[in-house]
Design an enzyme around this catalytic site. Structure first.
Site, PDB file in Angstrom:
ATOM      1  N   ASN A  46       0.837  -1.202   0.000  1.00 43.17           N
ATOM      2  CA  ASN A  46       0.000   0.000   0.000  1.00 43.17           C
ATOM      3  C   ASN A  46       0.872   1.253   0.000  1.00 43.17           C
ATOM      4  O   ASN A  46       1.736   1.368  -0.881  1.00 43.17           O
ATOM      5  CB  ASN A  46      -1.140  -0.018   1.027  1.00 43.17           C
ATOM      6  N   ASP A  47       0.689   2.196   0.888  1.00 43.27           N
ATOM      7  CA  ASP A  47       1.246   3.550   0.746  1.00 43.27           C
ATOM      8  C   ASP A  47       2.741   3.615   0.415  1.00 43.27           C
ATOM      9  O   ASP A  47       3.552   2.883   0.992  1.00 43.27           O
ATOM     10  CB  ASP A  47       1.115   4.325   2.067  1.00 43.27           C
ATOM     11  N   GLN A  63       4.560   0.400   2.122  1.00 44.49           N
ATOM     12  CA  GLN A  63       3.884  -0.479   3.072  1.00 44.49           C
ATOM     13  C   GLN A  63       3.793  -1.871   2.439  1.00 44.49           C
ATOM     14  O   GLN A  63       3.256  -2.028   1.335  1.00 44.49           O
ATOM     15  CB  GLN A  63       2.470   0.056   3.362  1.00 44.49           C
ATOM     16  N   TYR A 106       3.820   1.265  10.360  1.00 41.25           N
ATOM     17  CA  TYR A 106       2.880   1.995   9.512  1.00 41.25           C
ATOM     18  C   TYR A 106       3.589   3.143   8.779  1.00 41.25           C
ATOM     19  O   TYR A 106       4.787   3.348   8.903  1.00 41.25           O
ATOM     20  CB  TYR A 106       1.711   2.496  10.368  1.00 41.25           C
ATOM     21  N   ASP A 176       0.992   8.595  10.662  1.00 41.36           N
ATOM     22  CA  ASP A 176       1.589   8.975   9.377  1.00 41.36           C
ATOM     23  C   ASP A 176       2.374  10.295   9.442  1.00 41.36           C
ATOM     24  O   ASP A 176       2.054  11.263   8.744  1.00 41.36           O
ATOM     25  CB  ASP A 176       0.505   9.053   8.273  1.00 41.36           C
TER      26      ASP A 176
HETATM   27  C1  FRU Z   1      -3.279   4.553   4.568  1.00 37.71           C
HETATM   28  C2  FRU Z   1      -2.941   3.841   5.873  1.00 37.71           C
HETATM   29  C3  FRU Z   1      -2.137   4.737   6.803  1.00 37.71           C
HETATM   30  C4  FRU Z   1      -1.412   3.737   7.650  1.00 37.71           C
HETATM   31  C5  FRU Z   1      -1.095   2.647   6.660  1.00 37.71           C
HETATM   32  C6  FRU Z   1      -1.096   1.266   7.213  1.00 37.71           C
HETATM   33  O1  FRU Z   1      -3.516   3.662   3.520  1.00 37.71           O
HETATM   34  O2  FRU Z   1      -4.106   3.370   6.493  1.00 37.71           O
HETATM   35  O3  FRU Z   1      -2.913   5.653   7.532  1.00 37.71           O
HETATM   36  O4  FRU Z   1      -0.275   4.258   8.246  1.00 37.71           O
HETATM   37  O5  FRU Z   1      -2.083   2.745   5.645  1.00 37.71           O
HETATM   38  O6  FRU Z   1      -0.693   0.346   6.252  1.00 37.71           O
END
Ligand code: FRU
Length: 459
Positions: A46-47, A63, A106, A176
């Site tokens: 993800n991010d 992520q 995270y 974050d």
């Molecule tokens: C956004 C999020 C962030 C968090 C991360 C966890 O997609 O929910 O807020 O840090 O992904 O994977």
């Protein structure tokens, strides 16, 4: 390195190796892999995190849940590049191996100073053995710092803040951190959810990068979603821009059609004291765009990379059956023109363009793209147009409405539209399973994952 980290290192390498072997052995298992986008070697991505240029090298962390293509405990995967075209996978940088990040390393950011890279992230902890709602109780969002001097080996993690250090009216959802320096002071923004279910951004300042004080709160007057994730704040072309990924917005016409959104607005006033965000505007109208992050490179360009994916979406990705899911967008350079955010693919990507061809209007209308291509079209007095990107995916412009129709190729994704006063140009980056469409020099962008009919083949 503790005993848990040692085992995690081995387990991740084994999972990555077995995916590699699977893809080497079977065309069907590798057919969805992108050509120019960053993907997880195995499992879930993800991010984008910790984006920066350090000693001339671009770093993109992300992520990463290598053990489960549908998401699991998060760590930071790591890619580097000299030119933002060819990226090399560097393995996992940060593992969930401490009491303060045991349920996930995270999202967070990189800050460069004095030849060191400072990585700030949220250590996620979900408490067990209790009656928790995991919103107001049962969760920790710890702010953690790790330093690296070579971009390869990461020092001891230091917990800087816990929930008790954040303002009292917040739920456990604070996360974050994005860090930068201005006029000799360090600043950090974090996304948060108040106990009244209102999304806000906390602004912190510090004199030493380790001790932080909450000095202001950026929020809209009316509630705009219940949680603001992944905030980013930067100076661009004379404006202070705030971007956030809010959760909990209702669809409004063709706006806010995804499960969660990403928007940007100009801060009026001083972000440290009295600043308030002006009207927010969605920064991507496609199906798969969330949690972007920006950084300033050594040439001073403001560059954005986003996650091509959305949490909790009601459409799917057939790549899950192949052992992985999601990718990052191409890097995009940002500008503000007339108070509006513009995104354009970084100029480095031009180097990839070989076999360029010019098409006549008639040829263009029947154009079918190969799997990986860039198409650039300039229009003059365009009242309407239509072209097919593959046998099913169509782009049309009629009565000032631009429509992207994924036909049966979207695995649940259907149609997106945007009203455009005048269509002047389009730049489209197509990859095996994704499309990024930049409209009118990037004043509007559509990012989407796309698969062949019933997910049987790529574009
Ligand atoms: C956004 C999020 C962030 C968090 C991360 C966890 O997609 O929910 O807020 O840090 O992904 O994977």
């Amino acid at each position: 390195m503790n005993a848990l980290t040692r085992d995690l290192v081995k387990l991740v390498e084994t999972a990555e190796q077995s995916q590699k072997t699977r893809e080497e052995l079977s065309v069907s298992d590798r057919k969805f892999r992108e050509k120019l986008h960053l993907m997880p070697p195995v499992g879930w991505l993800n991010d984008p995190n910790g984006l920066c240029q350090f000693h001339g090298i671009y770093h993109a962390f992300f992520q990463y849940s290598p053990f489960n293509a549908e998401g699991g405990v998060k760590m930071w995967g790591h890619y580097t590049s000299k030119d933002m075209i060819k990226w090399e996978y560097q393995g996992t940088a940060l593992y969930p191996d401490q009491p303060f990040d045991c349920h996930g390393v995270y999202s967070g950011s990189a800050f460069i100073e004095d030849g060191k890279m400072y990585l700030y992230y949220t250590g996620n902890v979900k408490l067990e053995d209790g009656e928790y709602d995991y919103i107001r109780t049962g969760r920790e969002g710890n702010t953690v710092l790790v330093i690296t001097e070579d971009g390869k080996t990461f020092g001891k993690k230091k917990e800087l803040m816990r929930n008790s250090d954040y303002p009292d009216d917040l739920t456990c959802h604070v996360r974050d951190p994005k860090v930068w320096k201005e006029n000799g002071t360090y600043y950090m923004v974090q996304g948060a959810r108040t106990k009244e279910d209102k999304g806000v951004v906390l602004v912190f300042s510090s004199e030493d990068k380790e001790h932080w004080k909450c000095i202001h709160r950026l929020q809209s007057e009316e509630t705009f979603g219940f949680m603001w994730e992944c905030p980013d704040l930067y100076e661009l072309d004379g404006y202070t821009v705030l971007s956030i990924s809010p959760q909990g917005l209702e669809a409004d016409g063709w706006k806010y059609r995804n499960q969660y959104q990403t928007v940007a607005g100009i801060i009026h006033g001083d972000f440290r004291t009295d600043g308030v965000p002006g009207a927010f505007r969605e920064i991507d109208g496609g199906f798969d765009f969330y949690a972007p992050q920006t950084f300033a490179d050594q040439q001073g360009r403001r560059i954005l990379i986003g996650w091509m994916g959305i949490p909790d979406a009601d459409y799917t990705n057939p790549t899950v059956k192949k052992g992985w899911q999601h990718a990052l967008t191409i890097p995009r350079q940002l500008h503000i023109r007339d108070g509006k955010l513009y995104q354009e693919p970084v100029k480095e990507l031009e180097k990839l363009c070989r076999n360029g061809r010019t098409f006549s209007k008639e040829e263009f209308q029947n154009l079918e793209l190969p799997k990986c291509a860039k198409v650039q079209i300039d229009f003059k007095d365009c009242k309407n147009m239509e072209f097919s990107i593959s046998d099913e995916v169509k782009l049309t412009y009629m009565d000032h409405v631009l429509t992207l129709d994924l036909g049966n190729c979207g695995s649940g994704r259907t149609i997106r539209k945007v009203w455009i006063e005048e269509l002047t140009d389009l730049t489209l980056f197509a990859d095996t399973t994704s499309l990024e469409l930049f409209i009118n020099k990037g004043s509007q962008v559509f990012t989407t994952l796309v698969y062949g009919k019933q997910g049987k083949a790529g574009l």
